[in-house]
Write a protein that holds these residues in place. Sequence first.
Motif, PDB file in Angstrom:
ATOM      1  N   ALA A  84      25.487   5.675  34.991  1.00 33.09           N
ATOM      2  CA  ALA A  84      25.085   4.947  33.788  1.00 33.09           C
ATOM      3  C   ALA A  84      24.244   3.715  34.113  1.00 33.09           C
ATOM      4  O   ALA A  84      23.494   3.234  33.259  1.00 33.09           O
ATOM      5  N   ALA A  85      24.350   3.202  35.331  1.00 31.12           N
ATOM      6  CA  ALA A  85      23.589   2.005  35.718  1.00 31.12           C
ATOM      7  C   ALA A  85      22.241   2.327  36.337  1.00 31.12           C
ATOM      8  O   ALA A  85      21.494   1.407  36.686  1.00 31.12           O
ATOM      9  N   LEU A  86      21.893   3.608  36.479  1.00 32.74           N
ATOM     10  CA  LEU A  86      20.646   3.976  37.148  1.00 32.74           C
ATOM     11  C   LEU A  86      19.420   3.389  36.450  1.00 32.74           C
ATOM     12  O   LEU A  86      18.500   2.892  37.094  1.00 32.74           O
ATOM     13  N   TRP A  87      19.395   3.477  35.112  1.00 30.49           N
ATOM     14  CA  TRP A  87      18.213   2.981  34.391  1.00 30.49           C
ATOM     15  C   TRP A  87      18.039   1.481  34.593  1.00 30.49           C
ATOM     16  O   TRP A  87      16.909   0.988  34.707  1.00 30.49           O
ATOM     17  N   ALA A  88      19.163   0.738  34.656  1.00 29.88           N
ATOM     18  CA  ALA A  88      19.075  -0.701  34.882  1.00 29.88           C
ATOM     19  C   ALA A  88      18.589  -1.003  36.304  1.00 29.88           C
ATOM     20  O   ALA A  88      17.780  -1.912  36.527  1.00 29.88           O
ATOM     21  N   LEU A  89      19.092  -0.222  37.272  1.00 29.76           N
ATOM     22  CA  LEU A  89      18.635  -0.410  38.653  1.00 29.76           C
ATOM     23  C   LEU A  89      17.146  -0.095  38.775  1.00 29.76           C
ATOM     24  O   LEU A  89      16.401  -0.810  39.465  1.00 29.76           O
ATOM     25  N   SER A 110      13.014   0.705  46.488  1.00 29.83           N
ATOM     26  CA  SER A 110      12.897   1.809  45.540  1.00 29.83           C
ATOM     27  C   SER A 110      14.266   2.451  45.398  1.00 29.83           C
ATOM     28  O   SER A 110      15.168   2.218  46.215  1.00 29.83           O
ATOM     29  N   LEU A 111      14.433   3.247  44.345  1.00 34.55           N
ATOM     30  CA  LEU A 111      15.674   3.998  44.200  1.00 34.55           C
ATOM     31  C   LEU A 111      15.715   5.140  45.210  1.00 34.55           C
ATOM     32  O   LEU A 111      14.683   5.599  45.691  1.00 34.55           O
ATOM     33  N   HIS A 112      16.909   5.561  45.529  1.00 38.82           N
ATOM     34  CA  HIS A 112      17.060   6.703  46.429  1.00 38.82           C
ATOM     35  C   HIS A 112      16.360   7.915  45.834  1.00 38.82           C
ATOM     36  O   HIS A 112      16.428   8.170  44.622  1.00 38.82           O
ATOM     37  N   ILE A 160      27.823  -2.172  41.161  1.00 33.65           N
ATOM     38  CA  ILE A 160      27.795  -2.750  42.512  1.00 33.65           C
ATOM     39  C   ILE A 160      27.569  -1.656  43.555  1.00 33.65           C
ATOM     40  O   ILE A 160      26.793  -1.823  44.507  1.00 33.65           O
ATOM     41  N   GLY A 161      28.247  -0.518  43.394  1.00 32.52           N
ATOM     42  CA  GLY A 161      28.030   0.586  44.320  1.00 32.52           C
ATOM     43  C   GLY A 161      26.598   1.094  44.279  1.00 32.52           C
ATOM     44  O   GLY A 161      26.018   1.440  45.318  1.00 32.52           O
ATOM     45  N   GLY A 162      26.004   1.134  43.069  1.00 34.65           N
ATOM     46  CA  GLY A 162      24.615   1.555  42.956  1.00 34.65           C
ATOM     47  C   GLY A 162      23.663   0.598  43.649  1.00 34.65           C
ATOM     48  O   GLY A 162      22.703   1.017  44.307  1.00 34.65           O
ATOM     49  N   ILE A 163      23.918  -0.695  43.512  1.00 34.73           N
ATOM     50  CA  ILE A 163      23.070  -1.687  44.180  1.00 34.73           C
ATOM     51  C   ILE A 163      23.146  -1.527  45.700  1.00 34.73           C
ATOM     52  O   ILE A 163      22.136  -1.612  46.405  1.00 34.73           O
ATOM     53  N   LEU A 164      24.345  -1.278  46.212  1.00 32.42           N
ATOM     54  CA  LEU A 164      24.519  -1.193  47.661  1.00 32.42           C
ATOM     55  C   LEU A 164      24.023   0.133  48.242  1.00 32.42           C
ATOM     56  O   LEU A 164      23.490   0.163  49.358  1.00 32.42           O
ATOM     57  N   LEU A 165      24.183   1.226  47.487  1.00 33.93           N
ATOM     58  CA  LEU A 165      23.932   2.543  48.059  1.00 33.93           C
ATOM     59  C   LEU A 165      22.678   3.236  47.531  1.00 33.93           C
ATOM     60  O   LEU A 165      22.134   4.104  48.215  1.00 33.93           O
ATOM     61  N   LEU A 166      22.223   2.886  46.329  1.00 38.93           N
ATOM     62  CA  LEU A 166      21.117   3.611  45.714  1.00 38.93           C
ATOM     63  C   LEU A 166      19.783   2.878  45.777  1.00 38.93           C
ATOM     64  O   LEU A 166      18.741   3.493  45.562  1.00 38.93           O
ATOM     65  N   ILE A 167      19.798   1.571  46.022  1.00 42.48           N
ATOM     66  CA  ILE A 167      18.549   0.829  46.183  1.00 42.48           C
ATOM     67  C   ILE A 167      18.186   0.811  47.667  1.00 42.48           C
ATOM     68  O   ILE A 167      18.938   0.293  48.492  1.00 42.48           O
TER      69      ILE A 167
END
Length: 313
Positions: A84-89, A110-112, A160-167
Motif C-alpha cells: 500500500a505504500a508503494l505509490w508514496a515511495l 529508484s524503486l526495486h 519502514i520496510g519499504g523504505i529500507l528494502l524497496l528503495i
Amino acid sequence: MEPNKKEPVDAIKLVKSLIDVIQASFATAWKAVLLLGGAVLIAYCYFESIVPEGLSLGDAFFLASAAFSFTCIALIGIGFGAFAALWALKLVVVANNFRLKRRGEPPAASLHRAVDNGATVFMSLIATIAFISTLFFLRDQSSDARMHATLLFFAAAGLIGGILLLIVPTTAQRPSIRLTVSFLAMTLFGLLVATRPALLNLAMVNLGVRSAPGHVVVFSDAEHTELAAIATASGVKAQFCKLPTTDKWGTRDARAVWHGVGGSSYVRLFDETNGSRDVLVRANRADVEVIRGERTGFDCPPKVAAASAGKAS
C-alpha cells in the motif's frame, strides 16, 4: 579418462554437501523458531500480566506454533502495508530525482525493479484507499481487539520496510543485510511497544489458547461462585447464566486469555457496560471450558439474569 573418473566422486561430494547444508538450515531454523516462540510467549504473558504454570517439554510444540502463527500474521499484514505504500515511495523517489535533476545532479535512487511499474503502483494506490476505508469504518468488537492499532502497525511497519528494502540507491553503497535486518527488527519492536496491536491476541486465538470475542466461556459452579465474588469486589459487572440441565455457568463477558496450556487458566472478566474495565483472575484449568463459535445460540434471558443477580455481578 581421468576427468571421467573424477566426475562421479565430485557429484557424490556435491550431494553430501547439499544434504549437510539442508540439515544445518533445518537445525538453525528450528532454533530460530523456538527462540521466536519463546519471545512471543514472554511478550504475551507480559502484556496480559500472567505467569504460566506447569509447562512441560511438550509445550515446545506450542512455542513453535505460536512463532509460526505470529510470523504468518505479521508477514501478511506488513506485506500488505508495504504494498500500500508503494505509490508514496514512488512519489518520493520521483520528486527527489526531479529536484536533483534541476540541480544538475544524477538520480539518487529508484524503486526495486520488481515493483517499479505503473500497474503495480496504481494497484498500490487502490490498496491504500481500501486500507483507509477499512480503518475508518472498522469497529472493534471488544476493547482487547485493537484492530485499529493492528492496522496502523501494519501500515507503519510496511512503510519502514519499504523504505529500507524497496528503495535502491543508484550510487551510494547499500548497507549490509545484517545491519538492515537488525535496524528493521528494532523498529518493529518499537512499533509493537508503541501501538500494542492485537497480533499476539490473534496468534493465541489461532492456537486455541485465547478465546475470541463472542465465544462463550463456561465455568463450574464452584468456579463461578468465586469469579462472581471477585467481580463484585472489583466493581466489574459481568453477567453469568446457568446452562440448562447442568451445574455450569456461561458468559460472553469473559475472555480466556490463557487456557489449555500449563496447569492453570487465566480469565479476564469484562464489564458489560464498560468494556475498558476488566479484572484478571486465575482459575483451575479443569473448571474452565471455551465454546468456540459466535453463533452458539447462548444468551442470558432477562428473567434468568434477574434471578441470578444475587450470584452474578
